[in-house]
Structures are given as C-alpha cells and as structure tokens.
Design a protein around this motif. Structure first.
Motif, PDB file in Angstrom:
ATOM      1  N   LYS A   1       0.566  -2.179   9.904  1.00  0.00           N
ATOM      2  CA  LYS A   1       1.820  -2.824  10.278  1.00  0.00           C
ATOM      3  C   LYS A   1       1.620  -4.338  10.345  1.00  0.00           C
TER       4      LYS A   1
ATOM      5  N   SER B   1       4.590   0.493   0.773  1.00  0.00           N
ATOM      6  CA  SER B   1       4.928  -0.115   2.055  1.00  0.00           C
ATOM      7  C   SER B   1       4.346  -1.523   2.037  1.00  0.00           C
ATOM      8  N   HIS B   2       5.197  -2.532   2.253  1.00  0.00           N
ATOM      9  CA  HIS B   2       4.798  -3.931   2.094  1.00  0.00           C
ATOM     10  C   HIS B   2       4.634  -4.624   3.444  1.00  0.00           C
ATOM     11  N   ASN B   3       3.488  -5.274   3.621  1.00  0.00           N
ATOM     12  CA  ASN B   3       3.276  -6.196   4.734  1.00  0.00           C
ATOM     13  C   ASN B   3       3.266  -7.597   4.145  1.00  0.00           C
TER      14      ASN B   3
ATOM     15  N   SER C   1       0.845  -1.191   0.000  1.00  0.00           N
ATOM     16  CA  SER C   1       0.000   0.000   0.000  1.00  0.00           C
ATOM     17  C   SER C   1       0.884   1.246   0.000  1.00  0.00           C
ATOM     18  N   GLN C   2       0.364   2.331  -0.554  1.00  0.00           N
ATOM     19  CA  GLN C   2       1.093   3.593  -0.529  1.00  0.00           C
ATOM     20  C   GLN C   2       0.935   4.302   0.809  1.00  0.00           C
ATOM     21  N   SER C   3       0.123   3.743   1.685  1.00  0.00           N
ATOM     22  CA  SER C   3      -0.004   4.230   3.052  1.00  0.00           C
ATOM     23  C   SER C   3       0.778   3.295   3.973  1.00  0.00           C
ATOM     24  N   ASN C   4       1.452   3.857   4.965  1.00  0.00           N
ATOM     25  CA  ASN C   4       2.237   3.032   5.893  1.00  0.00           C
ATOM     26  C   ASN C   4       1.573   2.901   7.254  1.00  0.00           C
TER      27      ASN C   4
ATOM     28  N   MET D   1       7.830  -6.578   7.446  1.00  0.00           N
ATOM     29  CA  MET D   1       7.557  -5.400   6.617  1.00  0.00           C
ATOM     30  C   MET D   1       8.814  -4.956   5.886  1.00  0.00           C
ATOM     31  N   HIS D   2       8.611  -4.302   4.747  1.00  0.00           N
ATOM     32  CA  HIS D   2       9.712  -3.611   4.082  1.00  0.00           C
ATOM     33  C   HIS D   2       9.141  -2.507   3.209  1.00  0.00           C
ATOM     34  N   GLN D   3       9.984  -1.563   2.852  1.00  0.00           N
ATOM     35  CA  GLN D   3       9.561  -0.375   2.116  1.00  0.00           C
ATOM     36  C   GLN D   3      10.373  -0.261   0.842  1.00  0.00           C
TER      37      GLN D   3
END
Length: 284
Positions: free
Chosen positions: A219, A230-232, A213-216, A223-225
């Motif tokens: 959580k 922002s990836h879960n 998602s482009q929102s962080n 996770m990684h960015q």
C-alpha cells in the motif's frame, strides 16, 4: 433480560471493531487519475507480474497542449515529437548496448494517455534486473528501512529511495527534453526567446514513479487499480527530491494474537456481568 444483556454486549463489540477499522480512512481531495495522468511529468513505471517478469518503462513528456498554448501549430509540434523521439531513442540504444542475459530493451513508443515518448526494458525476473543495473543483494537490503506500528492492526512500513534519487538525477531526465527543444528551435529557426519560453515548462514539471504489481499487498498514500495491476504512485518535484528522496510502502494486517485475546477477554467479562446480574435478580 438475559437477551438484552447479550444484545448490548454484541453492539459494543461491533462499535469497537468499526471504530478501529474506520480510524485509518481518509479522503484524497485530488482525483487519483488527475495526478497519475498529468502530462508535464517524467515517469518511471515498474510493472511486476506474478510470473516474475518485470517491465521498466521510462516516459518523457511532449507537453503538446502547453506548446499549443504557446502558439505553435500541429506541424511544428510534430517536428518537436520527432526531435524528442530521436533523443529518447538514443537513450534506449545506449541501454540496449549494455543488455545482459534475461533483459531486453525495446524501441520508442508514444504513450497517448500521458502525451509522452518512452521505451521499456523487459526482465525475465528480479535477478535479471539486478544484473542489468549491477545491483548487489547487500545494497538492495540496505536501501530500505523497516518500521512497525499499530496494536490491533499491525502496519509494517518499508522506506526506500525514489528512482530519481537526487536533483542531479532528475535533471538528467529533463536534459533529454532540453536537448530536444534546442534541436527543434534550430530546425524551425526559432529564436532564443522561444527556446527559453519552451524550457520554462520544466519549472512546473514533476517526477512520477508508478510501482505496479499484480499483488495488492503493498500500500501507499496514492493508489489506483486497473484491470491488470495494482498501482502505488509517488510524485515528487525537484524541491521534494532536495529535501527528501525517500518513498514509503506499507503492509497492514490484523494482529491475531491481540484480537484473539481481546475477544476472549471481552466475552469473558460479558458472561461474568450477565452471570452476576442474573444471580442478583434470582436472589431478589
């Protein structure tokens, strides 16, 4: 003396705040990149943009390195890629035939970073995705469980079902790989021993859900960015799915009323202590 008391008060306050925020920190021994890009994995990748557009991607592993280790050369592995692409393309075509308004199924691509063959489905918005899969709002609401915890820092956990919700569902993904292996062995005239040796790769395969998602705000444990999302990430094996098919996101935020009350109470106590000390000193 007065300055020393105020300094000690501020140090105590900083120590308490630091202890609260540092309590939730932990180290992940395995590098995230190593987990996310492992090649022997069946993937579902969901990318949600701020505009509302959603891209859902399914990726099936080629396992080129594993096949090379088994003694197959580059040309033979290229034939297997073709066989796998044929079956993945058939799956994409089946989804293309049930396209609904606001959705579009793409063609097959090779994903170099994970050595996999896959295709994507684009949705204009969440409603288009629900319509494509025939999901009702009531079902969506019932599919997640909400749980709150924490005092100074509130944590709201949301549990939902892993996309490959059962062992049977996960094995249907593996069946694409298995059928491609059978076609490859037939085309190359490999024997049954070869086929079984290749299929044994599936014994160590995993299933990965990458919620990007482009929102962080959301959580998760892994996770990684990157530059855009922002990836879960959630990883499960067949055994994991048999025991528990749930995944958990969470949102954390400061419990402002508690913090305001704590700060006012702490300041009040500090000022009272300082007043009493100064008053006692003055009396002396």
């Amino acid at each position: 003396m007065k300055n020393k008391i105020y300094t000690l008060f501020l140090l105590c306050l900083c120590f308490c705040v630091g202890a609260i925020f540092s309590g939730g920190c932990s180290k992940n021994e395995t590098p995230v990149a190593q987990i996310v890009t492992q090649p022997n994995a069946f993937r579902v990748i969901r990318q949600a943009e701020n505009s509302g557009r959603i891209v859902l991607t399914y990726v099936f592993p080629v396992n080129s390195q594993r096949l090379e280790n088994l003694g197959y050369n580059e040309n033979e592995i290229s034939v297997f890629k073709f066989c796998l692409t044929t079956y993945v393309n058939a799956l994409a075509q089946a989804n293309r035939q049930k396209q609904t308004e606001g959705s579009q199924v793409g063609g097959c691509d090779y994903f170099v970073d994970v050595d996999g063959i896959g295709f994507s489905i684009q949705f204009d918005n969440l409603d288009a995705q629900k319509k494509f899969f025939g999901v009702e709002d009531e079902e969506t609401e019932n599919s997640s469980a909400r749980k709150e915890s924490g005092f100074f820092i509130k944590k709201v956990s949301l549990s939902t079902t892993f996309p490959m919700s059962s062992v049977q569902s996960a094995q249907s993904f593996q069946a694409i790989f298995s059928m491609a292996v059978s076609s490859w062995c037939e085309a190359e005239q490999f024997g049954e021993d070869d086929r079984q040796a290749i299929l044994s790769i599936l014994d160590e395969s995993v299933f990965i859900y990458d919620f990007a998602s482009q929102s962080n705000v959301l959580k998760s444990d892994l996770m990684h960015q990157d530059e855009t999302f922002s990836h879960n990430v959630f990883v499960k094996t067949l055994n994991d799915l048999e025991e528990n098919n749930q995944i958990t996101f969470w949102v954390s935020f400061a419990n402002r009323p508690v913090w305001y009350g704590f700060a006012l109470g702490f300041v009040g106590i500090g000022m009272l202590v300082a007043f009493l000390v100064l008053r006692k000193r003055k009396q002396k």
